[in-house]
Write an enzyme that holds these catalytic residues in place. Structure first.
Site, PDB file in Angstrom:
ATOM      1  CG  HIS A 327      23.835 -48.439  33.360  1.00 63.30           C
ATOM      2  ND1 HIS A 327      23.737 -49.683  33.950  1.00 63.30           N
ATOM      3  CD2 HIS A 327      24.058 -48.675  32.036  1.00 63.30           C
ATOM      4  CE1 HIS A 327      23.887 -50.616  33.023  1.00 63.30           C
ATOM      5  NE2 HIS A 327      24.084 -50.038  31.855  1.00 63.30           N
ATOM      6  N   GLY A 328      24.762 -44.726  36.124  1.00 66.89           N
ATOM      7  CA  GLY A 328      24.728 -43.284  36.315  1.00 66.89           C
ATOM      8  C   GLY A 328      24.296 -42.878  37.708  1.00 66.89           C
TER       9      GLY A 328
END
Length: 471
Positions: A327-328
């Site tokens: 996700h990041g």
């Protein structure tokens, strides 16, 4: 270009559909492939070459891996390794290299007292790279496993990977789900009508609900987390939870609707996650195709739950750390993954049997816990995250900052109806009502009203990209 824009709805999509339906059946993949590249280039011209390179490299390596080989051997393993190194290497370079370099420099500085020498180059993240990387990686892994035959046609593989309805933010489609449609597909009038209705409902979820309630979260960020009261902090957490759900599920519905209009059955990505009774169930219902990817290509190959509880716990930790990092590139995502996997392990070990005994208790548990995890997900600055959590749980902190303790009343007055809509449409009841409308042939009128309300909001507001474009 985003789906929830006047440019897409009134320029690109009508023009593309006219060309697409005028194209003879056997050449429609060429039209869809070309149209998808144009769609991507309009929004991300500088990285369209990277997308095409992903198609070409994986096509060549997939064909070489499959050609003339009946059993998996050293050659296939080398080719698979090359393909995955290219795919995940590009993802690492653009998404994680700066984060890794920064943290290595920090460690070197603390150990030696000198600043680290690794260059930190901030790269703009190519749109959709996390999604199309996972999709093409699944394809080459399935070719390696002999689950599927390597695609003969470069155009077919390119169409599969770049199909614009799901290119930017999923759902992540397995090749087997669309392989037959890549060879031959027909779109009936009913398919087109149903697809258009699904597209409109997804647009309404994004524009009418997500974008409107998202302004509350934006307002709280502008105020500053130090200055908000505890009730407003919780309102912000609930608002972001509703925004994220309707934003991402709205995009997924638009993708499914567009797929139907083009002759493809794109898989469902959400199944009313907020009615779940545990974190484990919630993540079976949220972003279903991503969970399926990690289950099939990470969790099960690691042994799943077949080798005892200690190994199962280890496998869960690996999967959720990878999910978080997907996700990041940020420590808040790591913390988010740690919190989620911790509660999942507690549920599997003993908590789930208590939650199952009480529907009320289990829903309260989920509704209070999930917004806290979304706050960790949303706030990338760890200092600001600590401040916000301190506002949510003031009994754990001491703060001398004077705040307006009644600030939440103003915002509740402005947003109460959006919270009501969000809660109602997070449940299965509107789907039941929609089926009733279908029987009475009233759903077309309802969808038309939603469409024009959505267009009105698009016309009077700034462009708001889908939140998952950031990942």
């Amino acid at each position: 270009m985003v789906f929830s824009s006047l440019e897409f709805l009134f320029r690109f999509l009508p023009l593309f559909l006219i060309v697409y339906y005028l194209t003879p059946q056997k050449y429609r993949n060429v039209t869809l492939f070309a149209g998808s590249i144009i769609f991507y280039t309009i929004g991300e011209a500088m990285y369209s070459i990277l997308l095409l390179a992903s198609v070409l490299v994986n096509y060549i390596l997939g064909r070489c891996m499959y050609r003339g080989e009946e059993e998996k051997g050293r050659k296939q393993t080398i080719l698979l390794t090359l393909a995955l190194c290219f795919d995940f290497g590009m993802l690492f370079f653009f998404k994680y290299s700066a984060f890794v370099a920064e943290n290595i420099n920090v460690i070197i500085g603390k150990l030696t007292g000198n600043a680290g020498a690794l260059p930190v180059v901030e790269q703009a993240l190519p749109l959709g790279i996390s999604f199309y990387t996972f999709q093409i990686a699944a394809y080459v892994i399935d070719v390696y496993r002999k689950n599927i035959k390597a695609e003969d046609s470069l155009i077919c593989l390119g169409t599969y990977l770049t199909m614009f309805p799901q290119l930017i933010a999923g759902p992540i489609i397995n090749y087997t789900e669309v392989s037959h449609c890549l060879k031959k597909r027909h779109v009936t009038t009913i398919d087109f009508e149903n697809g258009l209705k699904t597209l409109t409902i997804g647009l309404a979820a994004k524009v009418i609900v997500a974008d409107r309630i998202g302004t509350l979260w934006n307002s709280i960020q502008m105020i500053g987390f130090e200055s908000i009261s505890t009730p407003l902090a919780w309102m912000g957490a609930f608002a972001y939870s509703i925004q994220l759900y309707f934003d991402f599920s709205g995009y997924s519905m638009m993708a499914i609707g567009l797929g139907k209009m083009l002759g493809f059955q794109i898989p469902v990505n959400f199944d009313h996650p907020y009615i779940s009774k545990s974190i484990t169930e919630f993540w079976r219902r949220w972003h279903i195709t991503l969970g399926r990817w990690f289950r099939e290509y990470v969790y099960i190959p690691l042994g799943g739950n077949r080798k005892g509880k200690p190994r199962m716990i280890f496998n869960l930790i690996v999967v959720w750390l990878l999910t978080a990092i997907w996700h990041g590139a940020g420590w808040n995502f790591v913390l988010w993954g740690v919190v989620l996997v911790s509660f999942m392990m507690l549920e599997k070990l003993f908590l789930l049997r208590y939650l199952e005994k009480s529907k009320v208790l289990s829903h309260i548990y989920l509704i209070l816990l999930v917004p806290v995890t979304w706050v960790i997900f949303a706030i990338t600055d760890m200092g600001q995250l600590g401040t916000y959590l301190g506002r949510m749980f003031p009994f754990f902190t001491k703060s001398g900052v004077t705040i307006n303790r009644l600030d939440y009343l103003k915002y509740f007055k402005d947003y109460w109806y959006l919270f009501g809509i969000g809660i109602l449409f997070s449940s299965p009841y509107p789907s039941v009502l929609y089926r009733v409308f279908q029987k009475k042939r009233m759903e077309t009128l309802a969808v038309a009203v939603l469409f024009w309300i959505s267009i009105y909001y698009l016309a009077i507001s700034a462009n708001n990209p889908f939140l998952y474009f950031n990942f």
